[in-house]
Design a protein around this motif. Structure first.
Motif, PDB file in Angstrom:
ATOM      1  N   ASN A  33      13.232  24.160   8.533  1.00 26.07           N
ATOM      2  CA  ASN A  33      13.107  24.530  10.006  1.00 26.07           C
ATOM      3  C   ASN A  33      12.277  23.622  10.642  1.00 26.07           C
ATOM      4  N   ILE A  34      12.683  23.053  11.879  1.00 24.89           N
ATOM      5  CA  ILE A  34      11.978  21.874  12.560  1.00 24.89           C
ATOM      6  C   ILE A  34      10.527  22.508  12.823  1.00 24.89           C
ATOM      7  N   PRO A  35      10.293  23.808  13.432  1.00 28.57           N
ATOM      8  CA  PRO A  35       8.827  24.173  13.616  1.00 28.57           C
ATOM      9  C   PRO A  35       8.062  24.251  12.526  1.00 28.57           C
ATOM     10  N   VAL A  36       8.570  24.326  11.463  1.00 28.42           N
ATOM     11  CA  VAL A  36       7.932  24.467   9.937  1.00 28.42           C
ATOM     12  C   VAL A  36       7.688  23.097   9.256  1.00 28.42           C
ATOM     13  N   ALA A  37       8.664  22.176   9.420  1.00 29.74           N
ATOM     14  CA  ALA A  37       8.514  20.933   8.746  1.00 29.74           C
ATOM     15  C   ALA A  37       7.913  19.824   9.351  1.00 29.74           C
ATOM     16  N   VAL A  38       8.463  19.728  10.669  1.00 24.28           N
ATOM     17  CA  VAL A  38       7.992  18.519  11.438  1.00 24.28           C
ATOM     18  C   VAL A  38       6.539  18.550  11.812  1.00 24.28           C
ATOM     19  N   PRO A  39       5.786  19.730  12.187  1.00 22.86           N
ATOM     20  CA  PRO A  39       4.186  19.625  12.355  1.00 22.86           C
ATOM     21  C   PRO A  39       3.630  18.860  11.026  1.00 22.86           C
ATOM     22  N   VAL A  40       4.049  19.157   9.645  1.00 22.05           N
ATOM     23  CA  VAL A  40       3.513  18.594   8.534  1.00 22.05           C
ATOM     24  C   VAL A  40       3.453  17.031   8.855  1.00 22.05           C
ATOM     25  N   LEU A  41       4.904  16.548   9.178  1.00 24.85           N
ATOM     26  CA  LEU A  41       4.983  15.111   9.143  1.00 24.85           C
ATOM     27  C   LEU A  41       3.907  14.555  10.207  1.00 24.85           C
ATOM     28  N   VAL A  42       3.981  15.558  11.443  1.00 25.77           N
ATOM     29  CA  VAL A  42       3.113  14.894  12.791  1.00 25.77           C
ATOM     30  C   VAL A  42       1.584  14.802  12.330  1.00 25.77           C
ATOM     31  N   VAL A  43       1.124  15.736  11.554  1.00 23.95           N
ATOM     32  CA  VAL A  43      -0.250  15.688  11.141  1.00 23.95           C
ATOM     33  C   VAL A  43      -0.338  14.537  10.173  1.00 23.95           C
ATOM     34  N   ALA A  44       0.305  14.179   9.336  1.00 21.82           N
ATOM     35  CA  ALA A  44       0.202  13.058   8.485  1.00 21.82           C
ATOM     36  C   ALA A  44       0.459  11.887   9.156  1.00 21.82           C
ATOM     37  N   MET A  45       1.237  11.765  10.271  1.00 27.08           N
ATOM     38  CA  MET A  45       1.258  10.408  11.142  1.00 27.08           C
ATOM     39  C   MET A  45       0.108  10.390  11.890  1.00 27.08           C
ATOM     40  N   ALA A 101      13.234  16.790   3.790  1.00 30.07           N
ATOM     41  CA  ALA A 101      13.067  15.739   2.864  1.00 30.07           C
ATOM     42  C   ALA A 101      12.121  14.798   3.700  1.00 30.07           C
ATOM     43  N   VAL A 102      12.662  14.400   5.023  1.00 34.19           N
ATOM     44  CA  VAL A 102      12.019  13.543   5.812  1.00 34.19           C
ATOM     45  C   VAL A 102      10.634  13.740   6.112  1.00 34.19           C
ATOM     46  N   ALA A 103      10.294  15.196   6.460  1.00 29.57           N
ATOM     47  CA  ALA A 103       8.960  15.578   7.034  1.00 29.57           C
ATOM     48  C   ALA A 103       7.944  15.622   5.625  1.00 29.57           C
ATOM     49  N   TYR A 104       8.540  16.111   4.463  1.00 27.52           N
ATOM     50  CA  TYR A 104       7.623  16.445   3.668  1.00 27.52           C
ATOM     51  C   TYR A 104       7.332  15.156   2.754  1.00 27.52           C
ATOM     52  N   VAL A 105       8.335  14.344   2.347  1.00 28.30           N
ATOM     53  CA  VAL A 105       8.533  13.232   1.695  1.00 28.30           C
ATOM     54  C   VAL A 105       7.718  11.962   2.633  1.00 28.30           C
ATOM     55  N   GLY A 106       7.942  12.026   3.857  1.00 30.88           N
ATOM     56  CA  GLY A 106       7.368  11.117   4.851  1.00 30.88           C
ATOM     57  C   GLY A 106       5.909  11.290   4.711  1.00 30.88           C
ATOM     58  N   ALA A 107       5.779  12.496   4.734  1.00 33.80           N
ATOM     59  CA  ALA A 107       4.236  12.921   4.830  1.00 33.80           C
ATOM     60  C   ALA A 107       3.499  12.566   3.612  1.00 33.80           C
ATOM     61  N   ALA A 108       4.085  12.564   2.554  1.00 33.11           N
ATOM     62  CA  ALA A 108       3.413  12.383   1.096  1.00 33.11           C
ATOM     63  C   ALA A 108       3.230  10.709   1.021  1.00 33.11           C
ATOM     64  N   VAL A 109       4.538   9.961   1.671  1.00 35.83           N
ATOM     65  CA  VAL A 109       4.469   8.552   1.680  1.00 35.83           C
ATOM     66  C   VAL A 109       3.100   8.018   2.664  1.00 35.83           C
ATOM     67  N   LEU A 110       2.879   8.871   3.484  1.00 30.58           N
ATOM     68  CA  LEU A 110       1.683   8.483   4.571  1.00 30.58           C
ATOM     69  C   LEU A 110       0.337   8.656   3.782  1.00 30.58           C
ATOM     70  N   LEU A 111       0.372  10.124   3.083  1.00 30.17           N
ATOM     71  CA  LEU A 111      -1.002  10.377   2.598  1.00 30.17           C
ATOM     72  C   LEU A 111      -1.127   9.865   1.259  1.00 30.17           C
ATOM     73  N   ARG A 112      -0.265   9.372   0.513  1.00 33.10           N
ATOM     74  CA  ARG A 112      -0.734   9.144  -1.184  1.00 33.10           C
ATOM     75  C   ARG A 112      -1.573   7.944  -1.081  1.00 33.10           C
ATOM     76  N   PRO A 113      -1.639   6.863  -0.014  1.00 34.13           N
ATOM     77  CA  PRO A 113      -2.396   5.906  -0.379  1.00 34.13           C
ATOM     78  C   PRO A 113      -3.976   6.408  -0.235  1.00 34.13           C
ATOM     79  N   HIS A 114      -4.042   7.263   0.620  1.00 35.49           N
ATOM     80  CA  HIS A 114      -5.582   7.777   0.821  1.00 35.49           C
ATOM     81  C   HIS A 114      -6.027   8.736  -0.206  1.00 35.49           C
ATOM     82  N   THR A 115      -5.068   9.319  -0.693  1.00 34.65           N
ATOM     83  CA  THR A 115      -5.439  10.266  -1.891  1.00 34.65           C
ATOM     84  C   THR A 115      -5.789   9.752  -3.323  1.00 34.65           C
ATOM     85  N   ARG A 116      -4.966   8.726  -3.603  1.00 37.55           N
ATOM     86  CA  ARG A 116      -4.630   7.947  -4.626  1.00 37.55           C
ATOM     87  C   ARG A 116      -4.422   9.080  -6.032  1.00 37.55           C
ATOM     88  N   ARG A 117      -3.534  10.226  -5.662  1.00 40.28           N
ATOM     89  CA  ARG A 117      -3.303  11.108  -6.614  1.00 40.28           C
ATOM     90  C   ARG A 117      -1.777  11.316  -6.292  1.00 40.28           C
TER      91      ARG A 117
END
Length: 176
Positions: A33-45, A101-117
């Motif tokens: 759902n948009i109200p669940v997934a999109v905020p995850v991406l926004v925080v990562a952005m 997919a876009v919210a969660y994987v997109g957030a992972a793409v944005l966060l991964r370089p900073h976590t190095r995990r």
């Protein structure tokens, strides 16, 4: 509707629908759902932008903005009925799967370089997979609806990954 994939799609759906409790599959499907997934991406952005990765953050936001632009016309064009609602149309491709997919994987793409995990990617794949399973097992989408969304989003996410990657010869890692 006809085609070589429809028979196996319907058979797989019949074998899976309602094999888990509706209360569980509804919650899994709600992850898209948009109200669940999109905020995850926004925080990562916001996090990526604050770390100087503006282009990467904008690419992820653009990928999310493209979801309705791609999904809605395809739904109208195919007018595919749903597994439990053959009188309704507009189930192909799955917008919930695309959003997840876009919210969660997109957030992972944005966060991964900073976590190095690997945990951001693993978490993204689990959340996206859980959404897909919830939608199919609850009977809200055919398996091919979900698969089509995942393939479409893979292309969008490859674009996000490409923009997020450091450029050869670039000395600033934060520019992506």
């Amino acid at each position: 509707m006809s085609g070589p994939l429809l028979t196996p799609d319907h058979a797989l759906s019949r074998a899976l629908v309602r094999t888990l409790p509706d209360s569980l599959t509804e919650r899994l499907a709600d992850l898209g759902n948009i109200p669940v997934a999109v905020p995850v991406l926004v925080v990562a952005m916001v996090y990526a932008a604050r770390r100087g990765r503006y282009r990467a953050a904008c690419a992820a936001g653009l990928a999310m903005a493209l979801i309705p632009a791609l999904v809605v016309p395809l739904k109208e064009w195919t007018a595919r009925p749903g597994p439990l609602e053959p009188w309704a149309a507009g189930y192909y491709p799955s917008g919930h799967t695309a959003t997840a997919a876009v919210a969660y994987v997109g957030a992972a793409v944005l966060l991964r370089p900073h976590t190095r995990r690997a945990w951001p990617t693993a978490a993204a794949l689990v959340l996206t997979g859980a959404t897909a399973v919830g939608l199919v097992v609850r009977g809200w989408h055919w398996p091919l609806d979900v698969l089509a969304s995942l393939l479409m989003c893979a292309l969008l996410l490859l674009g996000v990954r490409w923009v997020s990657s450091p450029r050869p010869g670039s000395t600033r890692r934060s520019s992506g």
